[in-house]
Design an enzyme around this catalytic site. Structure first.
Site, mmCIF file in Angstrom:
data_model
loop_
_atom_site.group_PDB
_atom_site.id
_atom_site.type_symbol
_atom_site.label_atom_id
_atom_site.label_comp_id
_atom_site.label_asym_id
_atom_site.label_seq_id
_atom_site.Cartn_x
_atom_site.Cartn_y
_atom_site.Cartn_z
ATOM 1 N N LYS A 88 0.818 -1.226 0.000
ATOM 2 C CA LYS A 88 0.000 0.000 0.000
ATOM 3 C C LYS A 88 0.850 1.274 0.000
ATOM 4 O O LYS A 88 0.444 2.286 -0.567
ATOM 5 C CB LYS A 88 -0.965 -0.017 1.176
ATOM 6 C CG LYS A 88 -2.079 -1.065 0.996
ATOM 7 C CD LYS A 88 -3.157 -0.934 2.035
ATOM 8 C CE LYS A 88 -4.321 -1.856 1.682
ATOM 9 N NZ LYS A 88 -5.503 -1.606 2.496
ATOM 10 N N ASP A 125 -11.262 2.599 1.220
ATOM 11 C CA ASP A 125 -11.706 1.945 2.461
ATOM 12 C C ASP A 125 -12.657 2.828 3.279
ATOM 13 O O ASP A 125 -13.673 2.350 3.783
ATOM 14 C CB ASP A 125 -10.492 1.576 3.340
ATOM 15 C CG ASP A 125 -9.830 0.290 2.893
ATOM 16 O OD1 ASP A 125 -10.482 -0.510 2.199
ATOM 17 O OD2 ASP A 125 -8.658 0.082 3.247
#
Ligand SMILES: NC(=O)c1ccc[n+]([C@@H]2O[C@H](COP(=O)([O-])OP(=O)(O)OC[C@H]3O[C@@H](n4cnc5c(N)ncnc54)[C@H](OP(=O)(O)O)[C@@H]3O)[C@@H](O)[C@H]2O)c1
Length: 302
Positions: A88, A125
């Protein structure tokens, strides 16, 4: 019988069958390991449902090979990719353009390869979490929220809640990390994030409308610590959510149900966070409905 295949036309109409052609739009999920990822299941279900000429594949990419893999996928005509652990941060660094969601959350889980060859990065998210609350009829404008955890997911969730005007308090085992999260997200016109001592969070439940666990406590295969929090001080109308989704009914949610509180589990966040990538790569905003929830539940139960 190994060399006998069905006629390609039947694959087009048979649910769950995939036909790859020269025109097929491609995307995937980059991780290491990646075999556990449920993203191929979700995206290929939506591709079949909407009759889209596309395919979504797992892409196991070892640490250190991320940049080569991303540039290779882009050169090979992929539309983009989801990015999961441990890449990430590398995904943040490789992007030509960072969407505000990525900047605010400090991480990236979705890459979109534009036609001009550039790479756009998003974090979905936080908005996926908020969408999962909205889908369950939770009024996300009603705060304040008490957030447990200060990791990557916590920052994404906190950023999206702040963007909707909710006041956020954070409690984390390592206080310095909670302070860093608060500093990163305060300012920028939003309500300041306050920090609560980890030892005190159950005493501080009064006055909060929403409790969210973003720690890995309670996760199958996560920390072994017993997590059976005392929710006796929670307001009667508090909503409790846990972004851990294996198991679906986590110890926190079980305690909340026993206390008579409304709960929202973590599966909705996982399904909703997948929508933006699908829309960018394949052109349709997919619906999170009972069918995909049932497919997902059945897979989790295996
Ligand atoms: N539903 C979804 O779509 C979704 C999406 C993303 C993540 N998740 C889940 O969210 C969880 C966190 O993910 P992440 O990426 O934010 O991980 P992360 O960055 O590693 O953060 C982990 C968090 O858990 C806390 N923690 C770990 N062990 C603990 C313990 N024994 N006691 C108290 N706190 C502990 C850490 O506290 P310290 O700072 O003190 O170490 C930190 O706040 C994972 O279970 C992940 O599967 C779900």
């Amino acid at each position: 019988m190994d060399d006998v295949v069905e006629h390609p036309s039947s694959a087009l109409v048979a649910p769950g069958r995939l036909t790859i052609r020269g025109t097929t739009a491609l995307a995937g999920v980059i991780g290491w390991p990646v075999a556990h990822s449920r993203s191929p299941l979700l995206h290929n279900f939506w591709l079949a449902r909407y009759g889209i000429d596309g395919a979504y594949v797992p892409l196991p990419v070892a640490p250190g090979a991320f940049d080569v893999a991303v540039h290779g996928l882009r050169a090979a005509g992929f539309r983009g990719a989801n990015v999961t652990i441990p890449h990430k941060e590398a995904a943040f660094a490789i992007a030509d353009r960072l969407h505000r969601s990525a900047v605010r959350s400090g991480s990236v889980n979705t890459l979109v390869f534009a036609q001009d060859g550039t790479i756009e990065a998003h974090s979905t998210d936080g908005d996926g979490f908020v969408a999962s609350l909205e889908a369950k009829g939770v009024d996300v404008a009603r705060g304040p929220v008490l957030l447990l955890g200060a990791g990557g997911a916590a920052r994404a969730v906190a950023a999206s809640l702040l963007d909707r005007g909710m006041a956020v308090s954070v409690a984390n085992r390592t206080t310095a990390r909670a302070v860093a999260l608060a500093e990163a997200l305060s300012g920028d016109g939003s309500v300041p994030v306050s920090v609560i001592d980890w030892a005190d969070w159950t005493d501080r439940l009064p006055g909060h409308a929403l409790l969210v666990n973003t720690t890995s406590l309670g996760m199958h295969g996560g920390p072994g610590d017993v997590f059976t929090p005392d929710l006796s001080r929670a307001p009667d109308d508090m909503v409790v959510s846990d972004i851990v989704y294996v198991p679906r009914m986590t110890p926190l949610l079980t305690a909340a149900v026993a206390r008579g509180l409304r709960v929202v589990d973590g599966t909705g966040m996982l399904l909703h966070q997948a929508r933006l990538g699908f829309k960018c790569w394949f052109g349709v905003d997919p619906e999170v409905d009972a069918d995909i929830q049932a497919l997902f539940d059945a897979d989790l139960a295996r």
